[in-house]
Scaffold this active site. Structure first.
Site, PDB file in Angstrom:
ATOM      1  N   LYS A 152     -13.199  -6.891  -5.319  1.00 14.48           N
ATOM      2  CA  LYS A 152     -11.627  -7.217  -5.329  1.00 14.48           C
ATOM      3  C   LYS A 152     -11.141  -8.082  -6.272  1.00 14.48           C
ATOM      4  O   LYS A 152     -11.825  -8.214  -7.195  1.00 14.48           O
ATOM      5  CB  LYS A 152     -11.497  -7.466  -3.709  1.00 14.48           C
ATOM      6  CG  LYS A 152     -11.591  -6.692  -2.602  1.00 14.48           C
ATOM      7  CD  LYS A 152     -10.488  -5.534  -2.607  1.00 14.48           C
ATOM      8  CE  LYS A 152     -10.856  -4.535  -1.228  1.00 14.48           C
ATOM      9  NZ  LYS A 152      -9.726  -3.694  -1.146  1.00 14.48           N
ATOM     10  N   LYS A 185       1.361 -11.550  -5.759  1.00 14.50           N
ATOM     11  CA  LYS A 185       0.748 -10.376  -5.782  1.00 14.50           C
ATOM     12  C   LYS A 185       1.163  -9.452  -4.598  1.00 14.50           C
ATOM     13  O   LYS A 185       1.234  -8.106  -4.730  1.00 14.50           O
ATOM     14  CB  LYS A 185      -0.753 -10.501  -5.805  1.00 14.50           C
ATOM     15  CG  LYS A 185      -1.661  -9.259  -6.274  1.00 14.50           C
ATOM     16  CD  LYS A 185      -2.957  -9.502  -6.462  1.00 14.50           C
ATOM     17  CE  LYS A 185      -3.780  -8.304  -7.146  1.00 14.50           C
ATOM     18  NZ  LYS A 185      -3.567  -7.045  -6.520  1.00 14.50           N
ATOM     19  N   SER A 230       0.673  -1.227  -0.119  1.00 14.60           N
ATOM     20  CA  SER A 230      -0.107   0.102   0.106  1.00 14.60           C
ATOM     21  C   SER A 230       0.963   1.251   0.104  1.00 14.60           C
ATOM     22  O   SER A 230       0.746   2.142  -0.990  1.00 14.60           O
ATOM     23  CB  SER A 230      -0.896   0.072   1.061  1.00 14.60           C
ATOM     24  OG  SER A 230      -2.043  -1.156   1.201  1.00 14.60           O
ATOM     25  N   ASP A 266      -9.282  -5.612   4.119  1.00 21.64           N
ATOM     26  CA  ASP A 266      -8.281  -6.616   3.738  1.00 21.64           C
ATOM     27  C   ASP A 266      -7.836  -7.556   4.782  1.00 21.64           C
ATOM     28  O   ASP A 266      -7.414  -8.637   4.718  1.00 21.64           O
ATOM     29  CB  ASP A 266      -6.951  -5.774   3.420  1.00 21.64           C
ATOM     30  CG  ASP A 266      -7.014  -5.353   1.889  1.00 21.64           C
ATOM     31  OD1 ASP A 266      -7.975  -5.572   1.121  1.00 21.64           O
ATOM     32  OD2 ASP A 266      -6.097  -4.580   1.454  1.00 21.64           O
ATOM     33  N   ARG A 317     -14.935 -11.570  -2.870  1.00 25.21           N
ATOM     34  CA  ARG A 317     -14.576 -12.292  -1.455  1.00 25.21           C
ATOM     35  C   ARG A 317     -15.650 -12.852  -0.765  1.00 25.21           C
ATOM     36  O   ARG A 317     -15.405 -13.909   0.172  1.00 25.21           O
ATOM     37  CB  ARG A 317     -13.367 -11.599  -0.914  1.00 25.21           C
ATOM     38  CG  ARG A 317     -12.179 -11.342  -1.573  1.00 25.21           C
ATOM     39  CD  ARG A 317     -11.183 -10.264  -0.982  1.00 25.21           C
ATOM     40  NE  ARG A 317     -10.074 -10.382  -1.811  1.00 25.21           N
ATOM     41  CZ  ARG A 317      -8.921  -9.312  -1.285  1.00 25.21           C
ATOM     42  NH1 ARG A 317      -9.090  -8.444  -0.445  1.00 25.21           N
ATOM     43  NH2 ARG A 317      -7.860  -9.566  -1.935  1.00 25.21           N
ATOM     44  N   ARG A 375      -5.154 -13.033  -1.139  1.00 22.42           N
ATOM     45  CA  ARG A 375      -5.503 -13.171   0.081  1.00 22.42           C
ATOM     46  C   ARG A 375      -6.162 -14.438   0.417  1.00 22.42           C
ATOM     47  O   ARG A 375      -6.451 -14.813   1.601  1.00 22.42           O
ATOM     48  CB  ARG A 375      -6.143 -11.950   0.696  1.00 22.42           C
ATOM     49  CG  ARG A 375      -5.634 -10.578   0.346  1.00 22.42           C
ATOM     50  CD  ARG A 375      -5.820  -9.639   1.162  1.00 22.42           C
ATOM     51  NE  ARG A 375      -5.004  -8.313   0.834  1.00 22.42           N
ATOM     52  CZ  ARG A 375      -3.744  -8.008   1.363  1.00 22.42           C
ATOM     53  NH1 ARG A 375      -2.924  -9.098   2.096  1.00 22.42           N
ATOM     54  NH2 ARG A 375      -3.228  -6.919   0.856  1.00 22.42           N
ATOM     55  N   SER A 396     -13.105   2.837   4.958  1.00 20.27           N
ATOM     56  CA  SER A 396     -11.510   2.686   4.947  1.00 20.27           C
ATOM     57  C   SER A 396     -10.808   4.073   5.066  1.00 20.27           C
ATOM     58  O   SER A 396      -9.871   4.291   4.303  1.00 20.27           O
ATOM     59  CB  SER A 396     -11.421   2.465   3.179  1.00 20.27           C
ATOM     60  OG  SER A 396     -12.215   0.993   3.004  1.00 20.27           O
ATOM     61  N   GLY A 413      -5.217  -4.092  -8.880  1.00 19.53           N
ATOM     62  CA  GLY A 413      -6.466  -3.043  -8.721  1.00 19.53           C
ATOM     63  C   GLY A 413      -5.888  -1.657  -8.332  1.00 19.53           C
ATOM     64  O   GLY A 413      -6.336  -0.671  -8.883  1.00 19.53           O
TER      65      GLY A 413
END
Length: 423
Positions: free
Chosen positions: A329, A405, A27, A302, A333, A381, A177, A74
């Site tokens: 995502k 990733k 990030s 996440d 998910r 993930r 977020s 993304g």
């Protein structure tokens, strides 16, 4: 070697004692790279992530190809779209994987068009690929919904200092977020930008150029979450994992993982608490385990997969909210979690596409000693969150290479911790 394997069968060690040098934060790396490019800095940030998402961005920024294939990244898609729109570098097409071509980007495109950018859809309306003609943008006042992906908001904020009038960004409704938005603002300020909240729902970015700055990227708290999960699920009461390169008082929203895992039997100790200084974090078991966990993951989506799997593995009923962004995502998910947990006998209940719960009742499933094959849906993930479950039962991870990733060394780190990883 693992890059060519299609399945890994995992066997956990009886004792869990290891030291792990975590990867750098993806990030922060991707934010710092965009700002680095906008500042004209000639020296790359130090300790950049070596993950796929960061490498595609480095290539795009250094090679400037006319067609930029961002793959499955993304964050890079959103950040590069705004970067290309706000820089006078000619025309580019930005595209990605088949899944990327089904991940929405209309909200960001509409916002950039409002600011004066020239963007066309090459394929389906509202989705990549995009054709972008870079130009200087005026900036000014802009409104966007606060409950959209924070990547849209961060993409807009980071170009704010190079807009002629800067940017005043008003976020309508619920803001999710928020830690990721704050991470963006913090990184911007470290490169000399004047960017701050001027009210509870409005951010102002002054038209003040970035300043080239040497910059160090801390290691990744998201990656740490999977080692917390291993300590929680390990039956070794003396389990101990040391994680190198983390910071106390981290600006990463996912650093909240240490507080949530304190409710699931894992205690955290920092070797040093000096602000801004990387240190070693030691994880050990505690005797504290809540009978039920309720948590709003709106600020740290996440982490949701990690805690769904952990709670089921520990037999802790849960109710998780704030999961609305999980559907857009790398995969849906929420659907992926429901499908894979059902294989293991855990029937998750999905409410309104933004909540997941489990009542603590496990249904009959395949024999306990037979390995369960976990599909990863091209989602790193999913592979990372389900792997620690091998501490409780035999697990096979399908398409394990997806971890590159965000955490390319994961399987090596796992083997060095004593796990058997057989392809």
């Amino acid at each position: 070697m693992h890059l060519i394997m299609t399945e890994y069968r995992l066997t956990a060690p009886a004792r869990l004692t290891t030291t792990v040098k975590l990867p750098a934060s993806k990030s922060i790396s991707n934010r710092a790279l965009i700002i680095y490019a906008l500042s004209g800095c000639k020296v790359l940030p130090d300790n950049l992530s070596d993950c796929d998402d960061t490498e595609v961005m480095i290539r795009a920024l250094s090679e400037h190809p006319q067609t930029i294939d961002i793959g499955a990244a993304g964050t890079s898609m959103r950040f590069m779209t705004a970067f290309l729109a706000a820089t006078a570098t000619g025309e580019h097409i930005i595209t990605g994987t088949e899944r990327m071509k089904h991940r929405p980007i209309k909200i960001l495109v509409d916002a950039l068009r409002y600011l004066g950018s020239h963007i066309e859809y090459v394929g389906n309306e509202g989705f990549p690929p995009l054709r972008i003609a870079g130009r200087h943008l005026q900036g000014g006042y802009l409104e966007i919904d606060g409950n959209v992906s924070s990547q849209y908001i961060s993409a807009l904020l980071m170009i704010g200092p190079v807009l002629d009038k800067g940017l005043v960004l008003h976020l309508n409704g619920e803001i999710i977020s928020r830690p990721y938005i704050d991470l963006t603002l913090c990184t911007m300020r470290e490169f000399g930008a004047e960017a701050e909240w001027i009210s509870v729902d409005t951010i102002e970015v002054k038209p003040k150029p970035y300043v080239p700055t040497s910059y160090y990227i801390e290691n990744d708290w998201s990656a740490a979450s999977y080692w917390y999960e291993m300590v929680a699920l390990s039956k070794d009461m003396d389990a101990e994992v040391k994680l190198e390169g983390l910071m106390d008082g981290s600006k990463q929203g996912d650093s909240s993982v240490r507080y949530i895992f304190s409710l699931l039997g894992v205690k955290t100790k920092f070797s040093s608490r000096r602000a801004g200084v990387p240190t070693t974090v030691t994880l050990k078991k505690s005797n504290h385990l809540v009978p039920r966990l309720e948590y709003d993951f709106g600020n740290s989506p996440d982490l949701a997969q990690t805690f769904v799997v952990t709670c089921c593995g520990l037999g802790v009923p849960f109710h998780f909210t704030g999961l609305q962004t999980l559907k857009i995502k790398e995969t849906d998910r929420i659907a992926a979690l429901k499908a894979e947990m059902a294989k293991l006998g855990y029937n998750l209940v999905d409410a309104n596409g933004s909540e997941l719960s489990w009542d603590g009742v496990k249904t009959p499933n395949t024999p306990f000693n037979a390995p369960t094959i976990i599909d990863t849906y091209d989602d790193h993930r999913m592979a990372l969150a389900f792997t620690p479950l091998c501490l409780r039962r035999p697990i096979v991870i399908r398409q394990p290479q997806v971890v590159s990733k965000s955490y390319p060394r994961f399987w090596t780190d796992l083997q060095e911790a004593g796990f058997k990883v057989e392809g």
